[in-house]
Write a protein that holds these residues in place. Structure first.
Motif, PDB file in Angstrom:
ATOM      1  N   SER A  65       0.850  -1.193   0.000  1.00  0.00           N
ATOM      2  CA  SER A  65       0.000   0.000   0.000  1.00  0.00           C
ATOM      3  C   SER A  65       0.889   1.246   0.000  1.00  0.00           C
ATOM      4  O   SER A  65       2.106   1.162   0.193  1.00  0.00           O
ATOM      5  CB  SER A  65      -0.885  -0.001   1.251  1.00  0.00           C
ATOM      6  N   GLY A  66       0.263   2.403  -0.189  1.00  0.00           N
ATOM      7  CA  GLY A  66       1.024   3.650  -0.207  1.00  0.00           C
ATOM      8  C   GLY A  66       1.759   3.906   1.100  1.00  0.00           C
ATOM      9  O   GLY A  66       2.918   4.337   1.110  1.00  0.00           O
ATOM     10  N   GLY A  67       1.080   3.638   2.217  1.00  0.00           N
ATOM     11  CA  GLY A  67       1.713   3.843   3.516  1.00  0.00           C
ATOM     12  C   GLY A  67       2.895   2.924   3.731  1.00  0.00           C
ATOM     13  O   GLY A  67       3.930   3.334   4.274  1.00  0.00           O
ATOM     14  N   GLN A  70       5.829   4.109   1.699  1.00  0.00           N
ATOM     15  CA  GLN A  70       6.511   5.239   2.308  1.00  0.00           C
ATOM     16  C   GLN A  70       7.408   4.774   3.460  1.00  0.00           C
ATOM     17  O   GLN A  70       8.477   5.342   3.690  1.00  0.00           O
ATOM     18  CB  GLN A  70       5.499   6.278   2.800  1.00  0.00           C
ATOM     19  N   VAL A  91       3.704  12.983   3.380  1.00  0.00           N
ATOM     20  CA  VAL A  91       2.406  12.345   3.670  1.00  0.00           C
ATOM     21  C   VAL A  91       1.287  12.836   2.756  1.00  0.00           C
ATOM     22  O   VAL A  91       0.158  12.364   2.850  1.00  0.00           O
ATOM     23  CB  VAL A  91       1.990  12.570   5.143  1.00  0.00           C
ATOM     24  N   LEU A  94      -0.695  10.240   0.731  1.00  0.00           N
ATOM     25  CA  LEU A  94      -1.269   9.135   1.490  1.00  0.00           C
ATOM     26  C   LEU A  94      -2.692   9.446   1.934  1.00  0.00           C
ATOM     27  O   LEU A  94      -3.077  10.608   2.058  1.00  0.00           O
ATOM     28  CB  LEU A  94      -0.405   8.846   2.727  1.00  0.00           C
ATOM     29  N   ASP A  95      -3.472   8.403   2.200  1.00  0.00           N
ATOM     30  CA  ASP A  95      -4.804   8.574   2.768  1.00  0.00           C
ATOM     31  C   ASP A  95      -4.684   9.248   4.133  1.00  0.00           C
ATOM     32  O   ASP A  95      -3.701   9.061   4.853  1.00  0.00           O
ATOM     33  CB  ASP A  95      -5.498   7.226   2.936  1.00  0.00           C
ATOM     34  N   ILE A  98      -3.785   7.143   7.048  1.00  0.00           N
ATOM     35  CA  ILE A  98      -2.414   6.643   7.094  1.00  0.00           C
ATOM     36  C   ILE A  98      -1.435   7.763   7.434  1.00  0.00           C
ATOM     37  O   ILE A  98      -0.364   7.516   7.978  1.00  0.00           O
ATOM     38  CB  ILE A  98      -2.025   6.010   5.738  1.00  0.00           C
ATOM     39  N   GLN A  99      -1.804   9.000   7.126  1.00  0.00           N
ATOM     40  CA  GLN A  99      -0.907  10.132   7.370  1.00  0.00           C
ATOM     41  C   GLN A  99      -0.461  10.201   8.824  1.00  0.00           C
ATOM     42  O   GLN A  99       0.726  10.391   9.115  1.00  0.00           O
ATOM     43  CB  GLN A  99      -1.594  11.441   6.973  1.00  0.00           C
ATOM     44  N   VAL A 102       2.270   7.641   9.701  1.00  0.00           N
ATOM     45  CA  VAL A 102       3.598   7.972   9.182  1.00  0.00           C
ATOM     46  C   VAL A 102       4.196   9.144   9.958  1.00  0.00           C
ATOM     47  O   VAL A 102       5.399   9.160  10.258  1.00  0.00           O
ATOM     48  CB  VAL A 102       3.522   8.281   7.672  1.00  0.00           C
TER      49      VAL A 102
END
Length: 230
Positions: A65-67, A70, A91, A94-95, A98-99, A102
């Motif tokens: 996933s994007g998170g 990262q 961030v 990112l959704d 999820i921000q 991170v």
């Protein structure tokens, strides 16, 4: 080696043909840091520190996933044990859910490794949460520089005030008076004369159009470039 970057887009910044292990290990290989055993142990440690599992090491970026991607980028940036990390909108891609994860990870790593962050962002709520000192830029020029608390309590530059007015308040009963700037952002290739912000500034004077304002210290922890500031 003492400075690394965490990119905005965690997908395009990772080589799709490399596994997670290869991605994190690559800086160590390029700089010839230690034996193969050291590299394996270093990769394993970083994987755990960023919240990934050993089983992820043999996978490729598109499988995450994007998170998670990262987190791979963060582990890669930490591989050479830098002192400064440039976080370029880390961030924003990112959704929202999820921000926060991170951002919390970045704070934990900062405290654990004594890192310094140069955090670049348009999200002022994230900046307030993460940064201790803020530089506000307009068209390539710093217009205000202050400790975070001082800036959010008493912004001085008209552009900073407009930015602050756009921060949402998590209370439907409270409203903040918005400052809507008129006009478009000029081309950075052909910036306006004088103060670069004057074509959109609601309090611009004739003097602002011909001479660039000097950086003035309004307090020991707060400086601003504006002719309106005494």
């Amino acid at each position: 080696e003492e400075m690394e970057i965490i990119c905005q887009d965690p997908y395009s910044s990772l080589n799709p043909g490399y596994t997670v292990e290869q991605l994190i290990k690559e800086p160590l290989v390029i700089h010839n840091r230690g034996s193969r055993q050291f590299m394996r142990e270093r990769v394993s440690l970083l994987t755990r520190e960023v919240g990934l599992k050993e089983e992820h090491l043999g996978r490729y970026p598109h499988e995450f996933s994007g998170g998670q991607r990262q987190r791979i980028g963060i582990a890669r940036a930490l591989s050479l044990q830098p002192r400064l990390l440039i976080c370029d909108e880390p961030v924003s891609a990112l959704d929202v859910s999820i921000q926060a994860q991170v951002i919390n990870l970045l704070q934990e790593l900062q405290q654990k490794h004594g890192l310094t962050y140069l955090f670049i962002s348009h999200d002022l709520s994230v900046v307030e949460h993460l940064c201790s000192r803020i530089a506000v830029m307009y068209l390539g020029k710093i217009v205000e520089l202050a400790e975070t608390r001082a800036l959010y309590e008493s912004a001085e530059h008209p552009y900073t005030k407009a930015l602050m007015s756009a921060i949402p308040i998590p209370n439907p009963r409270l409203r903040r008076e918005r400052i809507i700037l008129k006009g478009d952002v000029p081309s950075p290739l052909h910036p306006p004369t004088g103060c670069r912000f004057h074509p959109r500034c609601p309090v611009a004077m004739d003097h602002c159009k011909v001479q660039e304002p000097p950086f003035k210290e309004v307090s020991p922890e707060h400086s601003v470039a504006c002719w309106r500031v005494a």
